[in-house]
Enzyme design. Sequence first.
Site, mmCIF file in Angstrom:
data_model
loop_
_atom_site.group_PDB
_atom_site.id
_atom_site.type_symbol
_atom_site.label_atom_id
_atom_site.label_comp_id
_atom_site.label_asym_id
_atom_site.label_seq_id
_atom_site.Cartn_x
_atom_site.Cartn_y
_atom_site.Cartn_z
ATOM 1 N N GLY A 189 10.503 44.399 -16.182
ATOM 2 C CA GLY A 189 11.843 44.375 -16.749
ATOM 3 C C GLY A 189 12.639 45.577 -16.288
ATOM 4 O O GLY A 189 12.065 46.570 -15.824
ATOM 5 N N GLN A 213 19.057 52.037 -16.714
ATOM 6 C CA GLN A 213 18.140 52.503 -15.672
ATOM 7 C C GLN A 213 18.771 52.447 -14.285
ATOM 8 O O GLN A 213 18.231 53.023 -13.340
ATOM 9 C CB GLN A 213 16.860 51.664 -15.688
ATOM 10 C CG GLN A 213 16.046 51.852 -16.955
ATOM 11 C CD GLN A 213 14.801 51.010 -16.920
ATOM 12 O OE1 GLN A 213 14.850 49.815 -17.182
ATOM 13 N NE2 GLN A 213 13.688 51.625 -16.567
ATOM 14 N N CYS A 259 7.074 52.324 -17.782
ATOM 15 C CA CYS A 259 8.525 52.171 -17.621
ATOM 16 C C CYS A 259 8.890 52.642 -16.219
ATOM 17 O O CYS A 259 8.391 53.675 -15.767
ATOM 18 C CB CYS A 259 9.236 53.023 -18.670
ATOM 19 S SG CYS A 259 11.033 52.960 -18.554
ATOM 20 N N LEU A 260 9.765 51.901 -15.542
ATOM 21 C CA LEU A 260 10.145 52.272 -14.172
ATOM 22 C C LEU A 260 10.845 53.632 -14.114
ATOM 23 O O LEU A 260 10.862 54.262 -13.061
ATOM 24 C CB LEU A 260 11.049 51.200 -13.552
ATOM 25 C CG LEU A 260 10.379 49.853 -13.226
ATOM 26 C CD1 LEU A 260 11.407 48.868 -12.685
ATOM 27 C CD2 LEU A 260 9.229 50.029 -12.237
ATOM 28 N N HIS A 276 10.945 46.617 -25.457
ATOM 29 C CA HIS A 276 11.116 47.782 -24.576
ATOM 30 C C HIS A 276 12.501 47.766 -23.916
ATOM 31 O O HIS A 276 13.206 48.776 -23.904
ATOM 32 C CB HIS A 276 10.001 47.760 -23.515
ATOM 33 C CG HIS A 276 10.048 48.881 -22.526
ATOM 34 N ND1 HIS A 276 9.087 49.864 -22.461
ATOM 35 C CD2 HIS A 276 10.953 49.172 -21.550
ATOM 36 C CE1 HIS A 276 9.401 50.720 -21.485
ATOM 37 N NE2 HIS A 276 10.525 50.316 -20.912
ATOM 38 N N GLU A 277 12.902 46.593 -23.395
ATOM 39 C CA GLU A 277 14.167 46.510 -22.655
ATOM 40 C C GLU A 277 15.374 46.611 -23.590
ATOM 41 O O GLU A 277 16.373 47.237 -23.247
ATOM 42 C CB GLU A 277 14.229 45.227 -21.821
ATOM 43 C CG GLU A 277 13.124 45.092 -20.764
ATOM 44 C CD GLU A 277 12.976 46.301 -19.849
ATOM 45 O OE1 GLU A 277 13.975 47.007 -19.595
ATOM 46 O OE2 GLU A 277 11.838 46.572 -19.408
ATOM 47 N N HIS A 322 16.049 50.107 -24.408
ATOM 48 C CA HIS A 322 16.801 50.788 -23.349
ATOM 49 C C HIS A 322 18.304 50.649 -23.580
ATOM 50 O O HIS A 322 19.059 51.606 -23.406
ATOM 51 C CB HIS A 322 16.480 50.181 -21.975
ATOM 52 C CG HIS A 322 15.322 50.813 -21.262
ATOM 53 N ND1 HIS A 322 15.295 52.144 -20.937
ATOM 54 C CD2 HIS A 322 14.161 50.288 -20.784
ATOM 55 C CE1 HIS A 322 14.153 52.415 -20.285
ATOM 56 N NE2 HIS A 322 13.444 51.302 -20.183
HETATM 57 NI NI NI Z 1 11.614 50.921 -19.275
#
Ligand code: NI
Length: 183
Positions: free
Chosen positions: A43, A48, A91-92, A133-134, A137
Amino acid sequence: MNVLSYPHPALRVKARPVTTLDAAVIQAGREMLELMYKQEGLGLAAQQVGLDYQILVINFQGDPACPEQEVVAINPVILESKGSEKGREGCLSFPGLYQDIRRAKMVRVQYYDLTGKPFEMTCTGLPARIWQHEIDHLNGVLFIDKMGPLARMGSKKAIEDFVTSFRKKQEKGDIPPDVEMKL
Ligand code: NI
Protein backbone atom coordinates in the site's frame (compact mmCIF):
# COMPACT_ATOMS: atom_id res chain seq x y z
CA MET A 1 7.06 10.99 -7.73
CA ASN A 2 9.08 9.12 -5.12
CA VAL A 3 8.54 7.72 -1.63
CA LEU A 4 9.40 10.12 1.21
CA SER A 5 11.24 8.62 4.16
CA TYR A 6 10.71 9.35 7.83
CA PRO A 7 11.06 11.96 9.33
CA HIS A 8 9.96 13.98 6.28
CA PRO A 9 7.39 16.49 7.65
CA ALA A 10 4.95 15.73 4.78
CA LEU A 11 4.27 12.40 6.54
CA ARG A 12 2.67 14.28 9.45
CA VAL A 13 0.29 16.38 7.35
CA LYS A 14 -3.41 15.55 7.73
CA ALA A 15 -4.81 15.02 4.24
CA ARG A 16 -7.87 16.98 3.12
CA PRO A 17 -10.85 15.27 1.50
CA VAL A 18 -10.94 15.17 -2.30
CA THR A 19 -13.82 17.28 -3.63
CA THR A 20 -13.15 17.06 -7.38
CA LEU A 21 -11.98 13.97 -9.22
CA ASP A 22 -9.97 15.80 -11.84
CA ALA A 23 -7.25 14.56 -14.18
CA ALA A 24 -4.53 15.31 -11.60
CA VAL A 25 -6.14 12.99 -9.03
CA ILE A 26 -6.59 10.20 -11.58
CA GLN A 27 -2.98 10.59 -12.72
CA ALA A 28 -1.77 10.55 -9.09
CA GLY A 29 -3.62 7.26 -8.53
CA ARG A 30 -1.92 5.70 -11.54
CA GLU A 31 1.53 6.92 -10.57
CA MET A 32 1.09 5.81 -6.96
CA LEU A 33 0.18 2.28 -8.09
CA GLU A 34 3.25 2.15 -10.32
CA LEU A 35 5.50 3.39 -7.54
CA MET A 36 4.01 0.97 -5.01
CA TYR A 37 4.75 -1.97 -7.33
CA LYS A 38 8.26 -0.69 -8.04
CA GLN A 39 8.94 -0.52 -4.29
CA GLU A 40 7.23 -3.90 -3.72
CA GLY A 41 4.79 -2.47 -1.20
CA LEU A 42 1.25 -3.57 -0.35
CA GLY A 43 0.00 0.00 0.00
CA LEU A 44 0.96 3.63 -0.45
CA ALA A 45 -0.74 6.77 0.86
CA ALA A 46 -0.79 10.38 -0.37
CA GLN A 47 1.58 11.85 2.23
CA GLN A 48 4.26 9.33 1.32
CA VAL A 49 4.53 10.95 -2.11
CA GLY A 50 4.04 14.52 -0.84
CA LEU A 51 0.34 14.89 -1.72
CA ASP A 52 -2.04 16.47 0.79
CA TYR A 53 -5.39 15.00 -0.24
CA GLN A 54 -7.07 11.70 0.69
CA ILE A 55 -5.94 9.11 -1.80
CA LEU A 56 -4.31 5.75 -1.20
CA VAL A 57 -3.50 2.67 -3.23
CA ILE A 58 -3.41 -0.96 -2.16
CA ASN A 59 -2.75 -4.32 -3.73
CA PHE A 60 -3.64 -6.91 -1.09
CA GLN A 61 -1.17 -9.36 -2.61
CA GLY A 62 1.41 -6.78 -3.64
CA ASP A 63 1.33 -8.41 -7.06
CA PRO A 64 0.84 -6.35 -10.24
CA ALA A 65 -0.21 -9.60 -11.95
CA CYS A 66 -3.30 -9.61 -9.68
CA PRO A 67 -5.13 -6.39 -10.63
CA GLU A 68 -8.29 -7.75 -8.98
CA GLN A 69 -6.43 -7.24 -5.67
CA GLU A 70 -5.89 -3.59 -6.49
CA VAL A 71 -7.70 -0.63 -4.89
CA VAL A 72 -7.36 3.09 -5.53
CA ALA A 73 -9.32 4.68 -2.70
CA ILE A 74 -10.46 8.29 -2.43
CA ASN A 75 -11.66 9.67 0.94
CA PRO A 76 -11.60 6.26 2.70
CA VAL A 77 -13.07 5.91 6.18
CA ILE A 78 -13.30 3.04 8.64
CA LEU A 79 -17.00 2.65 9.46
CA GLU A 80 -16.59 -0.18 11.92
CA SER A 81 -13.78 -2.19 13.48
CA LYS A 82 -13.80 -5.25 15.69
CA GLY A 83 -11.37 -7.38 17.65
CA SER A 84 -7.66 -6.99 18.12
CA GLU A 85 -4.61 -8.87 16.92
CA LYS A 86 -0.89 -8.41 16.59
CA GLY A 87 0.88 -8.78 13.26
CA ARG A 88 4.12 -7.96 11.48
CA GLU A 89 4.11 -4.58 9.77
CA GLY A 90 6.47 -2.46 7.72
CA CYS A 91 6.17 0.81 5.81
CA LEU A 92 7.79 2.11 2.61
CA SER A 93 8.70 5.30 4.48
CA PHE A 94 10.71 3.22 7.00
CA PRO A 95 12.69 0.89 4.72
CA GLY A 96 13.87 -2.25 6.54
CA LEU A 97 11.92 -1.64 9.76
CA TYR A 98 9.41 -4.35 10.72
CA GLN A 99 7.60 -4.70 14.04
CA ASP A 100 4.53 -6.36 15.50
CA ILE A 101 1.69 -3.87 15.72
CA ARG A 102 -1.68 -4.33 17.37
CA ARG A 103 -4.61 -3.57 15.06
CA ALA A 104 -8.31 -4.32 14.83
CA LYS A 105 -8.97 -7.79 13.44
CA MET A 106 -11.86 -6.74 11.22
CA VAL A 107 -12.67 -3.45 9.54
CA ARG A 108 -15.51 -2.23 7.39
CA VAL A 109 -14.27 0.51 5.09
CA GLN A 110 -16.03 2.95 2.81
CA TYR A 111 -14.27 4.71 -0.04
CA TYR A 112 -14.76 6.14 -3.52
CA ASP A 113 -13.03 4.91 -6.64
CA LEU A 114 -11.58 7.21 -9.31
CA THR A 115 -14.98 7.51 -11.02
CA GLY A 116 -16.61 8.69 -7.77
CA LYS A 117 -18.48 5.45 -7.23
CA PRO A 118 -18.84 4.53 -3.52
CA PHE A 119 -17.66 1.13 -2.28
CA GLU A 120 -17.81 -0.74 0.98
CA MET A 121 -15.39 -3.50 1.89
CA THR A 122 -15.27 -5.71 4.95
CA CYS A 123 -12.02 -7.54 5.61
CA THR A 124 -10.00 -9.34 8.25
CA GLY A 125 -6.37 -10.30 8.73
CA LEU A 126 -3.72 -8.74 6.48
CA PRO A 127 -6.13 -6.76 4.25
CA ALA A 128 -7.72 -5.23 7.39
CA ARG A 129 -4.23 -4.36 8.65
CA ILE A 130 -3.27 -2.71 5.35
CA TRP A 131 -6.44 -0.56 5.37
CA GLN A 132 -5.75 0.60 8.93
CA HIS A 133 -2.10 1.38 8.19
CA GLU A 134 -2.89 3.36 5.02
CA ILE A 135 -5.86 5.28 6.46
CA ASP A 136 -3.62 6.20 9.43
CA HIS A 137 -1.18 7.73 6.93
CA LEU A 138 -3.97 9.99 5.62
CA ASN A 139 -4.38 11.29 9.18
CA GLY A 140 -0.63 11.87 9.57
CA VAL A 141 -0.34 8.83 11.85
CA LEU A 142 2.59 6.43 11.37
CA PHE A 143 3.02 2.81 12.43
CA ILE A 144 5.73 3.82 14.91
CA ASP A 145 2.96 5.69 16.79
CA LYS A 146 1.08 2.40 17.17
CA MET A 147 4.00 0.39 18.54
CA GLY A 148 3.82 -1.11 21.99
CA PRO A 149 6.70 -0.56 24.44
CA LEU A 150 8.72 -3.58 23.25
CA ALA A 151 8.41 -2.79 19.54
CA ARG A 152 9.28 0.81 20.31
CA MET A 153 12.39 -0.24 22.19
CA GLY A 154 13.38 -2.58 19.37
CA SER A 155 12.99 0.23 16.82
CA LYS A 156 14.81 2.97 18.71
CA LYS A 157 18.12 2.57 16.88
CA ALA A 158 16.52 2.24 13.44
CA ILE A 159 14.41 5.37 14.01
CA GLU A 160 17.46 7.35 15.16
CA ASP A 161 19.27 6.21 12.01
CA PHE A 162 16.39 7.46 9.83
CA VAL A 163 16.60 10.86 11.53
CA THR A 164 20.40 11.03 11.13
CA SER A 165 20.24 10.10 7.47
CA PHE A 166 17.47 12.65 6.84
CA ARG A 167 19.52 15.41 8.50
CA LYS A 168 22.56 14.46 6.43
CA LYS A 169 20.49 14.76 3.25
CA GLN A 170 19.34 18.19 4.43
CA GLU A 171 22.94 19.26 5.03
CA LYS A 172 23.88 18.08 1.54
CA GLY A 173 20.96 20.07 0.15
CA ASP A 174 19.01 17.05 -1.16
CA ILE A 175 16.12 18.09 1.12
CA PRO A 176 15.37 21.77 1.89
CA PRO A 177 16.90 22.71 5.26
CA ASP A 178 14.02 24.96 6.28
CA VAL A 179 11.39 22.24 6.68
CA GLU A 180 9.90 21.97 10.08
CA MET A 181 11.06 18.79 11.77
CA LYS A 182 8.33 16.87 13.50
CA LEU A 183 9.60 13.87 15.38
NI1 NI B 1 3.20 3.02 5.47
